[in-house]
Design a protein around this motif. Structure first.
Motif, PDB file in Angstrom:
ATOM      1  N   GLU A  77     -21.383   5.330  -3.894  1.00  0.00           N
ATOM      2  CA  GLU A  77     -22.398   4.378  -4.339  1.00  0.00           C
ATOM      3  C   GLU A  77     -23.800   4.939  -4.107  1.00  0.00           C
ATOM      4  OE1 GLU A  77     -21.629   1.708  -5.982  1.00  0.00           O
ATOM      5  OE2 GLU A  77     -23.709   1.036  -6.179  1.00  0.00           O
ATOM      6  N   MET A  78     -23.994   5.577  -2.934  1.00  0.00           N
ATOM      7  CA  MET A  78     -25.309   6.129  -2.586  1.00  0.00           C
ATOM      8  C   MET A  78     -25.664   7.282  -3.519  1.00  0.00           C
ATOM      9  SD  MET A  78     -24.872   6.002   1.537  1.00  0.00           S
ATOM     10  CE  MET A  78     -26.431   6.659   2.112  1.00  0.00           C
ATOM     11  N   ILE A  79     -24.618   8.093  -3.870  1.00  0.00           N
ATOM     12  CA  ILE A  79     -24.872   9.209  -4.775  1.00  0.00           C
ATOM     13  C   ILE A  79     -25.253   8.677  -6.155  1.00  0.00           C
ATOM     14  CG2 ILE A  79     -23.797  11.156  -5.997  1.00  0.00           C
ATOM     15  CD1 ILE A  79     -22.072  11.584  -3.446  1.00  0.00           C
ATOM     16  N   LYS A  80     -24.544   7.618  -6.538  1.00  0.00           N
ATOM     17  CA  LYS A  80     -24.793   7.027  -7.855  1.00  0.00           C
ATOM     18  C   LYS A  80     -26.222   6.483  -7.945  1.00  0.00           C
ATOM     19  CE  LYS A  80     -23.210   3.214 -10.551  1.00  0.00           C
ATOM     20  NZ  LYS A  80     -22.456   1.981 -10.358  1.00  0.00           N
ATOM     21  N   GLN A  81     -26.647   5.859  -6.866  1.00  0.00           N
ATOM     22  CA  GLN A  81     -27.987   5.274  -6.849  1.00  0.00           C
ATOM     23  C   GLN A  81     -29.068   6.334  -6.663  1.00  0.00           C
ATOM     24  OE1 GLN A  81     -27.979   2.230  -3.856  1.00  0.00           O
ATOM     25  NE2 GLN A  81     -26.740   0.831  -5.127  1.00  0.00           N
ATOM     26  N   GLY A  82     -28.660   7.566  -6.407  1.00  0.00           N
ATOM     27  CA  GLY A  82     -29.619   8.647  -6.260  1.00  0.00           C
ATOM     28  C   GLY A  82     -30.265   8.697  -4.891  1.00  0.00           C
ATOM     29  N   ARG A 130     -30.366  13.849   2.026  1.00  0.00           N
ATOM     30  CA  ARG A 130     -31.205  12.801   1.442  1.00  0.00           C
ATOM     31  C   ARG A 130     -31.823  13.314   0.175  1.00  0.00           C
ATOM     32  NH1 ARG A 130     -33.032   8.433   5.283  1.00  0.00           N
ATOM     33  NH2 ARG A 130     -33.894   7.208   3.591  1.00  0.00           N
ATOM     34  N   ASN A 131     -31.895  12.462  -0.811  1.00  0.00           N
ATOM     35  CA  ASN A 131     -32.556  12.841  -2.054  1.00  0.00           C
ATOM     36  C   ASN A 131     -34.043  12.499  -1.936  1.00  0.00           C
ATOM     37  OD1 ASN A 131     -33.329  13.399  -4.599  1.00  0.00           O
ATOM     38  ND2 ASN A 131     -31.815  12.081  -5.613  1.00  0.00           N
ATOM     39  N   ASP A 132     -34.850  13.536  -1.732  1.00  0.00           N
ATOM     40  CA  ASP A 132     -36.284  13.293  -1.490  1.00  0.00           C
ATOM     41  C   ASP A 132     -36.970  12.692  -2.709  1.00  0.00           C
ATOM     42  OD1 ASP A 132     -36.142  14.107   1.101  1.00  0.00           O
ATOM     43  OD2 ASP A 132     -36.414  16.236   0.581  1.00  0.00           O
ATOM     44  N   ALA A 133     -36.511  13.098  -3.875  1.00  0.00           N
ATOM     45  CA  ALA A 133     -37.094  12.564  -5.105  1.00  0.00           C
ATOM     46  C   ALA A 133     -36.977  11.044  -5.118  1.00  0.00           C
ATOM     47  CB  ALA A 133     -36.377  13.154  -6.319  1.00  0.00           C
ATOM     48  N   HIS A 134     -35.818  10.583  -4.601  1.00  0.00           N
ATOM     49  CA  HIS A 134     -35.577   9.137  -4.562  1.00  0.00           C
ATOM     50  C   HIS A 134     -36.560   8.447  -3.626  1.00  0.00           C
ATOM     51  CE1 HIS A 134     -33.410   5.455  -3.310  1.00  0.00           C
ATOM     52  NE2 HIS A 134     -33.122   5.416  -4.603  1.00  0.00           N
TER      53      HIS A 134
END
Lengths: 194, 240
Positions: free
Chosen positions: B210-215, B232-236
Motif C-alpha cells: 500500500e505504501m509503495i502504491k501511494q508513493g 523513503r520516497n523523498d519526492a513524496h
C-alpha cells in the motif's frame, strides 16, 4: 545373507526343525521365498519336500498343530478339530463374525476391485458407508487410490488381511463367477459380473 | 411355505434387494422372468407392516418402492416405441447382480467359519476371555492411589490460551516508517523475522504494498525471493 562356503544345514531333519522353529516364533505368515533363501534351497522341489514332510508329520493324531498356507505365506495354526477344546480352556466368548452388510460389501470389493462407495451402494441399493468404514477399521480393505471422475472418490481394494481372514493364498483362489453359479446349482448367466 | 436359507442369521432384510429376492424365491419365480409388477403389491405389504425390515434402512426400502410403483404404472400404460433401457430391465439387472453378491457372501461366510476354527499366535486376546470382576483384588489404598494420581495429572494440565492480536494498517505504516527513519532504509525480510505471527507478517506485507502504491516508499528487490529493501520516497515528502 547366508554364507555359501559353509552350509548351515546338512540334513533334511535339520532343515525341517529350522522351518518349524521359524514358524513357531512368527506371528505373521512367512513368505516361502524367504525361508528357501535362508535354507539355501536350490529349487522349489527341495523346499516342497521339506514342507511335505512337515505336513505329513502334523497329520498324525498326536499333533495339535498344522501347517497353513495363507496370504502367500506359511503359518502354524492349531488343528480345526481342537477349536472347541481351546474355546473351553481359554473360556473364549463366541468368536465374532462379520455382519451381513460387511460381507456383502466385501463380496463386491473382492470381485470388483478397485471400487468406490457409490458403486457398492448402488449394487446393494443400500447406503454402504457404514460397512466400508467397519472393513477399513478391520484392515480387511484399504483405500487404493482415487477414481478420476468428478469429486475424485476413494477406490477400495482388499488387503493381505483379507486373504488371511478367509484363509486364501491369493485372490485367484476365490471361485470365478461361473464356478460360483455351478456351486449354487443355478442356471442363470454369470456374465454380468465381470 | 418355503424356508429361506438366507434368513438364518437375521430376522431383518438387509436392504430392498434382499427383500425382493426373498419374495421372488418365495413365489418360486425365475429371477430372469420375474414380472416386477406382480411382486410390487407384496413388497408394499411388507413395507406397510414393516415386517422384517431393518429400520435403519427404511429410506432405501422406500426408494425401491417408488421404482416398483413406477414400473407397475408404466406396465398399465401403452408402451412408448423404444427406450434404451427400461426401468424394469435396470432393476432386473441390479437384482441379478445382487443375487451373485449374496452367493459370494455365503461363500465368504463359509470360508470365515472354517478359518475361525484355526487358532494362531496371539489369538487369545484379553477381550476374548470372559472375565469376572474381582472386587477383592483392589484395595482401598490402590483406589486412593489411582484417584490421587488422576487429580495430580489434572492439576498439571496447562491451558494455552491463544490470543489474537489486532493489527491495523495505520499502526503498521507508522511502525515501518519509524524503522526506516532509524536506519535510513529497511530490510523487509529481516523485519519480518522479528514478527510474532503469520497474521502480522501478512498485514505488514499489505501495508508495504500500500505504501509503495501511494508513493510513500520505494521498494527494491534484486531477484526473486530475495529481500526487499525499502527507502523513503523523498519526492513524496517534498510533494507533501
Amino acid at each position: 545373507m547366508t554364507d555359501k562356503k559353509e552350509p548351515l544345514f546338512h540334513t533334511l531333519e535339520e532343515k525341517i526343525a529350522c522351518v518349524e522353529s521359524i514358524l513357531f516364533v512368527s506371528k505373521d505368515p512367512i513368505e516361502p521365498e524367504r525361508i528357501m533363501d535362508f535354507l539355501g534351497c536350490r529349487n522349489i522341489k527341495e523346499f516342497e519336500e521339506i514342507i511335505g514332510e512337515m505336513e505329513k508329520n502334523y497329520r498324525s493324531g498326536d499333533r495339535g498343530i498344522c501347517l497353513k498356507r495363507a496370504g502367500g505365506g506359511l503359518q502354524l495354526t492349531t488343528k480345526p478339530d481342537n477349536n472347541a477344546l481351546l474355546k473351553k480352556f481359554f473360556t473364549v466368548k463366541v468368536s465374532s463374525k462379520l455382519s451381513i452388510p460387511s460381507l456383502e460389501t466385501l463380496a463386491i470389493v473382492a470381485y470388483r476391485q478397485p471400487v468406490t462407495i457409490a458403486e457398492i451402494s448402488h449394487l446393494r441399493s443400500v447406503n454402504s458407508v457404514g460397512p466400508v468404514k467397519n472393513l477399513l477399521q478391520k484392515k480387511i480393505i484399504k483405500i487404493s487410490g482415487r477414481k478420476k471422475v468428478p469429486g475424485y472418490p476413494c477406490l477400495y481394494s482388499t488387503t493381505r488381511e483379507f486373504l488371511l481372514y478367509f484363509g486364501l493364498n491369493d485372490l485367484t483362489e476365490l471361485p470365478s463367477l461361473e464356478e460360483l453359479t455351478e456351486m449354487f446349482e443355478d442356471k442363470e448367466q454369470p456374465s454380468l459380473f465381470k | 411355505m418355503e424356508t429361506d436359507i438366507y434368513r438364518i442369521q437375521t430376522d431383518y432384510f438387509e436392504g430392498p434387494l434382499d427383500l425382493l429376492l426373498h419374495l421372488i424365491r418365495k413365489n418360486k419365480m425365475d429371477i430372469m422372468e420375474v414380472k416386477i409388477a406382480d411382486i410390487t403389491s407384496e413388497y408394499l405389504e411388507y413395507l406397510k407392516e414393516k415386517k422384517g425390515i431393518n429400520p435403519s434402512r427404511e429410506g432405501d426400502f422406500l426408494m425401491t418402492a417408488s421404482t416398483l410403483i413406477y414400473i407397475k404404472s408404466r406396465s398399465l400404460l401403452p408402451k412408448p416405441d423404444s427406450m434404451d433401457e427400461t426401468p424394469e430391465e435396470k432393476l432386473m439387472q441390479t437384482l441379478i447382480e445382487y443375487d451373485k453378491i449374496q452367493k459370494i457372501s455365503h461363500l465368504l461366510r463359509n470360508l470365515e467359519g472354517a478359518e475361525l476354527m484355526l487358532w494362531r499366535r496371539e489369538e487369545v486376546l484379553e477381550d476374548m476371555i470372559e472375565k469376572e470382576f474381582n472386587i477383592e483384588d483392589v484395595s482401598s489404598f490402590q483406589l486412593a492411589e489411582v484417584f490421587f494420581s488422576m487429580v495430580r495429572k489434572k492439576e498439571q494440565e496447562e491451558f494455552l490460551l491463544i490470543e489474537s492480536k489486532e493489527y491495523s494498517i495505520e499502526r503498521k505504516r507508522n511502525e515501518i516508517l519509524g524503522a526506516i527513519n532509524a536506519e535510513g532504509y529497511l530490510n523487509f525480510s529481516e523485519y519480518i523475522e522479528g514478527l510474532d505471527s503469520l497474521q502480522e507478517i501478512l498485514v505488514s506485507f499489505f501495508t508495504l504494498l500500500e505504501m509503495i502504491k501511494q508513493g510513500m516508499v520505494i521498494g527494491i528487490q534484486k531477484k526473486l525471493f530475495d529481500t526487499i529493501n525499502v527507502w523513503r520516497n523523498d519526492a513524496h515528502r517534498i510533494h507533501q
